[in-house]
Structures are given as structure tokens and as C-alpha cells.
Design a protein around this motif. Structure first.
Motif, PDB file in Angstrom:
ATOM      1  N   PHE A 123       0.833  -1.215   0.000  1.00 60.91           N
ATOM      2  CA  PHE A 123       0.000   0.000   0.000  1.00 60.91           C
ATOM      3  C   PHE A 123       0.861   1.256   0.000  1.00 60.91           C
ATOM      4  CE2 PHE A 123      -2.334   3.351   2.237  1.00 60.91           C
ATOM      5  CZ  PHE A 123      -3.478   3.424   1.465  1.00 60.91           C
ATOM      6  N   MET A 124       1.903   1.278   0.802  1.00 63.09           N
ATOM      7  CA  MET A 124       2.764   2.454   0.860  1.00 63.09           C
ATOM      8  C   MET A 124       3.527   2.666  -0.446  1.00 63.09           C
ATOM      9  SD  MET A 124       2.124   3.769   3.722  1.00 63.09           S
ATOM     10  CE  MET A 124       3.393   5.028   3.662  1.00 63.09           C
ATOM     11  N   SER A 125       3.792   1.617  -1.179  1.00 65.35           N
ATOM     12  CA  SER A 125       4.521   1.761  -2.436  1.00 65.35           C
ATOM     13  C   SER A 125       3.636   2.205  -3.586  1.00 65.35           C
ATOM     14  CB  SER A 125       5.188   0.431  -2.798  1.00 65.35           C
ATOM     15  OG  SER A 125       4.213  -0.586  -2.974  1.00 65.35           O
ATOM     16  N   ASN A 126       2.312   2.067  -3.440  1.00 62.78           N
ATOM     17  CA  ASN A 126       1.398   2.440  -4.518  1.00 62.78           C
ATOM     18  C   ASN A 126       0.579   3.682  -4.215  1.00 62.78           C
ATOM     19  OD1 ASN A 126       1.517   0.145  -6.618  1.00 62.78           O
ATOM     20  ND2 ASN A 126       1.263  -0.979  -4.703  1.00 62.78           N
ATOM     21  N   ILE A 127       0.605   4.181  -2.997  1.00 60.39           N
ATOM     22  CA  ILE A 127      -0.238   5.317  -2.629  1.00 60.39           C
ATOM     23  C   ILE A 127       0.151   6.580  -3.375  1.00 60.39           C
ATOM     24  CG2 ILE A 127       1.204   5.995  -0.686  1.00 60.39           C
ATOM     25  CD1 ILE A 127      -2.641   6.111  -0.885  1.00 60.39           C
ATOM     26  N   ASP A 128       1.405   6.687  -3.787  1.00 59.27           N
ATOM     27  CA  ASP A 128       1.849   7.872  -4.521  1.00 59.27           C
ATOM     28  C   ASP A 128       1.584   7.772  -6.015  1.00 59.27           C
ATOM     29  OD1 ASP A 128       2.775   8.901  -2.139  1.00 59.27           O
ATOM     30  OD2 ASP A 128       4.808   8.108  -2.426  1.00 59.27           O
ATOM     31  N   VAL A 129       1.159   6.602  -6.474  1.00 61.19           N
ATOM     32  CA  VAL A 129       0.978   6.391  -7.915  1.00 61.19           C
ATOM     33  C   VAL A 129      -0.495   6.392  -8.298  1.00 61.19           C
ATOM     34  CG1 VAL A 129       1.503   4.841  -9.844  1.00 61.19           C
ATOM     35  CG2 VAL A 129       3.106   5.045  -7.928  1.00 61.19           C
ATOM     36  N   VAL A 130      -1.340   5.764  -7.495  1.00 60.85           N
ATOM     37  CA  VAL A 130      -2.767   5.645  -7.785  1.00 60.85           C
ATOM     38  C   VAL A 130      -3.562   6.155  -6.588  1.00 60.85           C
ATOM     39  CG1 VAL A 130      -2.441   3.719  -9.363  1.00 60.85           C
ATOM     40  CG2 VAL A 130      -2.765   3.266  -6.937  1.00 60.85           C
ATOM     41  N   PRO A 131      -4.870   6.419  -6.755  1.00 58.85           N
ATOM     42  CA  PRO A 131      -5.702   6.859  -5.622  1.00 58.85           C
ATOM     43  C   PRO A 131      -5.727   5.834  -4.497  1.00 58.85           C
ATOM     44  CG  PRO A 131      -6.815   7.282  -7.700  1.00 58.85           C
ATOM     45  CD  PRO A 131      -5.591   6.485  -8.030  1.00 58.85           C
ATOM     46  N   PRO A 132      -6.112   6.262  -3.289  1.00 58.82           N
ATOM     47  CA  PRO A 132      -6.048   5.354  -2.125  1.00 58.82           C
ATOM     48  C   PRO A 132      -6.850   4.074  -2.284  1.00 58.82           C
ATOM     49  CG  PRO A 132      -6.313   7.612  -1.410  1.00 58.82           C
ATOM     50  CD  PRO A 132      -6.457   7.631  -2.888  1.00 58.82           C
ATOM     51  N   LEU A 133      -8.077   4.159  -2.828  1.00 58.52           N
ATOM     52  CA  LEU A 133      -8.888   2.953  -2.968  1.00 58.52           C
ATOM     53  C   LEU A 133      -8.238   1.953  -3.918  1.00 58.52           C
ATOM     54  CD1 LEU A 133     -11.447   1.408  -2.339  1.00 58.52           C
ATOM     55  CD2 LEU A 133     -12.591   2.623  -4.220  1.00 58.52           C
ATOM     56  N   GLU A 134      -7.766   2.447  -5.052  1.00 54.98           N
ATOM     57  CA  GLU A 134      -7.088   1.558  -5.996  1.00 54.98           C
ATOM     58  C   GLU A 134      -5.783   1.019  -5.413  1.00 54.98           C
ATOM     59  OE1 GLU A 134      -8.526   4.330  -6.745  1.00 54.98           O
ATOM     60  OE2 GLU A 134     -10.108   3.647  -8.091  1.00 54.98           O
ATOM     61  N   ALA A 135      -5.095   1.853  -4.638  1.00 51.74           N
ATOM     62  CA  ALA A 135      -3.872   1.394  -3.992  1.00 51.74           C
ATOM     63  C   ALA A 135      -4.172   0.271  -3.005  1.00 51.74           C
ATOM     64  CB  ALA A 135      -3.179   2.545  -3.292  1.00 51.74           C
ATOM     65  N   LEU A 136      -5.312   0.376  -2.301  1.00 52.30           N
ATOM     66  CA  LEU A 136      -5.705  -0.680  -1.368  1.00 52.30           C
ATOM     67  C   LEU A 136      -6.045  -1.973  -2.105  1.00 52.30           C
ATOM     68  CD1 LEU A 136      -6.308  -1.481   1.552  1.00 52.30           C
ATOM     69  CD2 LEU A 136      -8.646  -0.637   1.223  1.00 52.30           C
ATOM     70  N   LEU A 137      -6.735  -1.854  -3.252  1.00 52.33           N
ATOM     71  CA  LEU A 137      -7.053  -3.053  -4.036  1.00 52.33           C
ATOM     72  C   LEU A 137      -5.792  -3.700  -4.592  1.00 52.33           C
ATOM     73  CD1 LEU A 137     -10.229  -1.785  -5.948  1.00 52.33           C
ATOM     74  CD2 LEU A 137     -10.134  -3.372  -4.004  1.00 52.33           C
ATOM     75  N   VAL A 138      -4.879  -2.884  -5.094  1.00 54.85           N
ATOM     76  CA  VAL A 138      -3.619  -3.423  -5.607  1.00 54.85           C
ATOM     77  C   VAL A 138      -2.843  -4.103  -4.484  1.00 54.85           C
ATOM     78  CG1 VAL A 138      -1.397  -2.821  -6.616  1.00 54.85           C
ATOM     79  CG2 VAL A 138      -3.488  -1.802  -7.524  1.00 54.85           C
ATOM     80  N   ALA A 139      -2.834  -3.477  -3.302  1.00 57.10           N
ATOM     81  CA  ALA A 139      -2.141  -4.082  -2.159  1.00 57.10           C
ATOM     82  C   ALA A 139      -2.792  -5.401  -1.756  1.00 57.10           C
ATOM     83  CB  ALA A 139      -2.135  -3.112  -0.983  1.00 57.10           C
ATOM     84  N   THR A 140      -4.122  -5.468  -1.866  1.00 56.05           N
ATOM     85  CA  THR A 140      -4.811  -6.727  -1.568  1.00 56.05           C
ATOM     86  C   THR A 140      -4.374  -7.834  -2.522  1.00 56.05           C
ATOM     87  OG1 THR A 140      -6.724  -5.494  -0.731  1.00 56.05           O
ATOM     88  CG2 THR A 140      -7.065  -7.805  -1.316  1.00 56.05           C
ATOM     89  N   GLY A 141      -4.311  -7.510  -3.820  1.00 53.40           N
ATOM     90  CA  GLY A 141      -3.849  -8.513  -4.784  1.00 53.40           C
ATOM     91  C   GLY A 141      -2.402  -8.904  -4.563  1.00 53.40           C
TER      92      GLY A 141
END
Length: 378
Positions: free
Chosen positions: A80-98
Motif C-alpha cells: 500500500f505504501m509503495s502504490n499510494i503515490d501512484v494511484v488513488p487510495p482505494l485503488e492502492a488498497l485493491l492493488v495491495a490486496t492482490g
């Protein structure tokens, strides 16, 4: 009452210590995962805003093997911390889940089928490549690509290309990083046992493999010349040599695919992704299979040698317990000769020697001659 209070205090202290260790492990996993993403960002993408080698996929799977399922929140936080700066928070959470479910599913499946961290069996190498990499990493590719396409971060027409690159990067991360991290205990064991010449030989083989892939393949397009070298490395050093060699060759192949060098020139994105996956999967699987075969052969040879030594010890003990030794046989022979010489009288005109053997044998010969003369006279 005081004793009960002391017991409860000790239990609370132990629980706090266990929770503190767990929290530190989570922080360590999150930091390692985040660091892996920062290194992955440095890899040039294959024409899309997706890294071509996701180191964190291999790091997350190795952390699960070493620390267990309970550290999955660390993978989630790091992703989540690695994607929060690239995509919105909700999408970052989904990516982190995957990104969390992919190594977690791979770990559970591998543990279910009896995977061993030593990678000393052929089935372990096959299961890591097929179940841990190719099958397990589809989870993150499907969830991440679907979430970002639905959020209109990418166009729907790019779904297949994005999915292919996403899955390829996760697979390459598992193939390149996980064997290297799983080989760390073996490195610690061999540091004390190997000589300087042994380490020099391993370093030289890895350097030659890297130079061949990076220099020769760019000009001639003969990428598969790396296979004879990985065979030599696997036969000589097993997993300790295969793991770093696979990482270096995979990184070099990704760079060539990105730049369109060697056999990757003049192809489409999907063709390069498929060729890259086939090459890296075959390369890593070849090295791991040969390393496992050699390891099994050495273990079988050691078992046979130990069994032979045990059988030799058992036979020796049986001989000592059932059969008398040579010294005991000689002592018995001397005692028998002495007894016979003492009980019987010497023949006519014969003197009894001092030596027991000679006395016994000489007396018997004299007695035999006397009896022959008597029988002839009668």
C-alpha cells in the motif's frame, strides 16, 4: 496470592514480548517489501507503466516461508505504501490486496503439497516454478489490472497487455528473488567450509555467464548460450550458485527485451513477454532441477556410505562376539598341545623337547612310527 500475581505478571510479560516481536517482524517485512518496490521501479517497463521485474513478489513469498502466515499485514502495508503515490487510495488498497493474496495463496498451496525450503528435491523446483510463480502470481495480476482498469487509470483496450506485463513481472520476481533468499541458510553454512578457490570459481562462473548474456547475446542473438553455463553452475554448486546466476541472467534478459536487443528485436509486446517468460522459466527450472538432482545424488551417496559403515561395524561386532580371535585360537592350540604332551608318554628312544608345539608334534610322530613297527612285527 503473591505467587499468582507473579505468574500472571510473567505471562503478561511473555505475551507483550511475543507481540513486540510480531510487530517488529511486520515492520521489517513492510520495509523489505517497500525497498523491493523502489528497486523494481528502476527496471524499465516493457512499453507500459508497469515494472518489468517486481522484486517484492519474491520477497513477500520468501518472508512467508521464513516467518509464516501471520506476517501478511506487513506485505499489505508495504504494498500500500509503495502504490499510494501512484494511484488513488482505494485503488492502492485493491492493488495491495492482490499483491498480498498472490504470495499468500502461493505459500499455502506450496505448503499443502509438501514444499521444502531447501529445494533439494526435483518436485520442489517444479512446484516453485509452476505453483509458486506461474499459477500463484495470476492472483495479483487479475486483481490489480481489473482494479486499475475499472478506475479508468488504464484504458480497457490495454487490459490484456497490462495483465501480461503485470503477471510477467511478478513471475520473474519469484523466479529471480525467492530461490536467492531461500538459499541464505546454505550460504551461512558454506562460508566456513569453502576455501578461497571455491568462492573464486563460483564468482568466475557467474561473471562469465553474465558477460555472455549481456555482451554476446546483444550482437548475435544467441541468448540460449547461457544454458550450458547454468548447467555447469548447478553441477558444481547446486542452489548456492544457481540462485545468483538466475537473478543476473533474468535481469539481463529483461533489459534486452525492453531494448529490443537480441532475439527480442522486431517483436510485439505480447510476443516479447511470452518469449521472456519462456526463457526465464526454462532457465530457472533447468538450474533448479539439476541442482536438486545433484543434491539428491549426494545425499543418497552419503546415506549409502553411512549404511556401509554401520554394516561394517555390525559385522565386526558379530565376529568379536561369535568367533574367537586369532590370539585366542593360538592360545587354545598351545593349551591343547601342552595337555596332550603331559598326558601321553614319549615314544621309545625319543626325548621330549621344551617347546610345546614341537613336543606335541614330535611325540605324536614318534608314537605313530612305533605303532607302525609293532603292527608290522605282528
Amino acid at each position: 496470592m503473591y505467587r499468582v500475581f507473579v505468574v500472571k505478571a510473567v505471562q503478561i510479560s511473555a505475551d507483550l514480548k511475543a507481540h513486540a516481536i510480531w510487530v517488529l517482524q511486520l515492520l521489517g517485512v513492510a520495509v523489505a517489501y517497500y525497498a523491493g518496490t523502489q528497486v523494481s521501479v528502476l527496471t524499465i517497463p516493457l512499453g507500459l507503466p508497469v515494472t518489468s521485474l517486481w522484486f517484492s513478489a519474491g520477497i513477500g513469498l520468501a518472508c512467508l516461508f521464513y516467518l509464516g502466515v501471520r506476517i501478511w499485514p506487513g506485505i499489505m502495508v508495504g504494498s500500500f505504501m509503495s502504490n499510494i503515490d501512484v494511484v488513488p487510495p482505494l485503488e492502492a488498497l485493491l492493488v495491495a490486496t492482490g499483491n498480498t493474496l498472490a504470495p499468500l495463496c502461493a505459500y499455502l498451496v506450496l505448503r499443502r503439497v509438501g514444499f521444502r525450503l531447501e529445494l533439494d528435491r526435483v518436485r520442489d523446483a517444479v512446484m516453485l516454478v509452476v505453483l509458486g510463480a506461474f499459477a500463484g502470481m495470476m492472483v495479483s495480476a487479475w486483481i490489480g489490472t481489473t482494479a486499475l482498469v475499472v478506475a479508468q487509470v488504464w484504458a480497457a483496450s490495454a487490459f490484456v497487455s497490462v495483465w501480461a506485463v503485470w503477471w510477467s513481472s511478478d513471475v520473474l520476481g519469484v523466479l529471480a528473488i525467492t530461490p536467492l533468499l531461500l538459499a541464505i541458510p546454505k550460504y551461512r553454512q558454506t562460508i566456513k567450509n569453502w576455501s578461497g578457490w571455491r568462492w573464486a570459481e563460483l564468482t568466475g562462473l557467474i561473471a562469465v555467464t553474465t558477460a555472455l548474456v549481456v555482451l554476446v547475446s546483444r550482437d548475435l542473438g544467441i541468448l540460449f548460450l547461457a544454458f550450458p553455463l547454468i548447467i555447469v553452475v548447478a553441477l558444481r554448486f547446486q542452489l548456492i550458485g544457481v540462485a545468483p546466476c538466475a537473478l543476473i541472467v533474468s535481469a539481463a534478459a529483461i533489459e534486452m527485451a525492453t531494448n529490443g536487443d537480441g532475439p527480442f528485436g522486431g517483436r510485439s509486446l505480447l510476443s516479447n513477454v511470452m518469449l521472456l517468460q519462456v526463457f526465464n522459466g526454462t532457465f530457472v527450472l533447468t538450474g533448479l532441477l539439476l541442482a536438486a538432482v545433484v543434491t539428491q545424488w549426494r545425499e543418497a551417496r552419503q546415506d549409502v556410505e553411512q549404511t556401509c559403515m554401520r554394516l561394517a561395524e555390525v559385522v565386526q561386532r558379530l565376529q568379536e562376539s561369535l568367533l574367537p580371535s586369532t590370539d585366542q585360537l593360538l592360545e587354545r592350540a598351545v593349551d591343547a598341545a601342552r595337555e596332550s604332551s603331559e598326558t601321553e608318554q614319549p615314544a621309545d628312544g625319543m626325548s621330549v623337547p621344551d617347546d610345546p608345539w614341537a613336543r606335541g608334534i614330535g611325540y605324536r610322530m614318534g608314537t605313530f612310527r612305533t605303532r607302525r613297527r609293532r603292527s608290522a612285527g605282528s
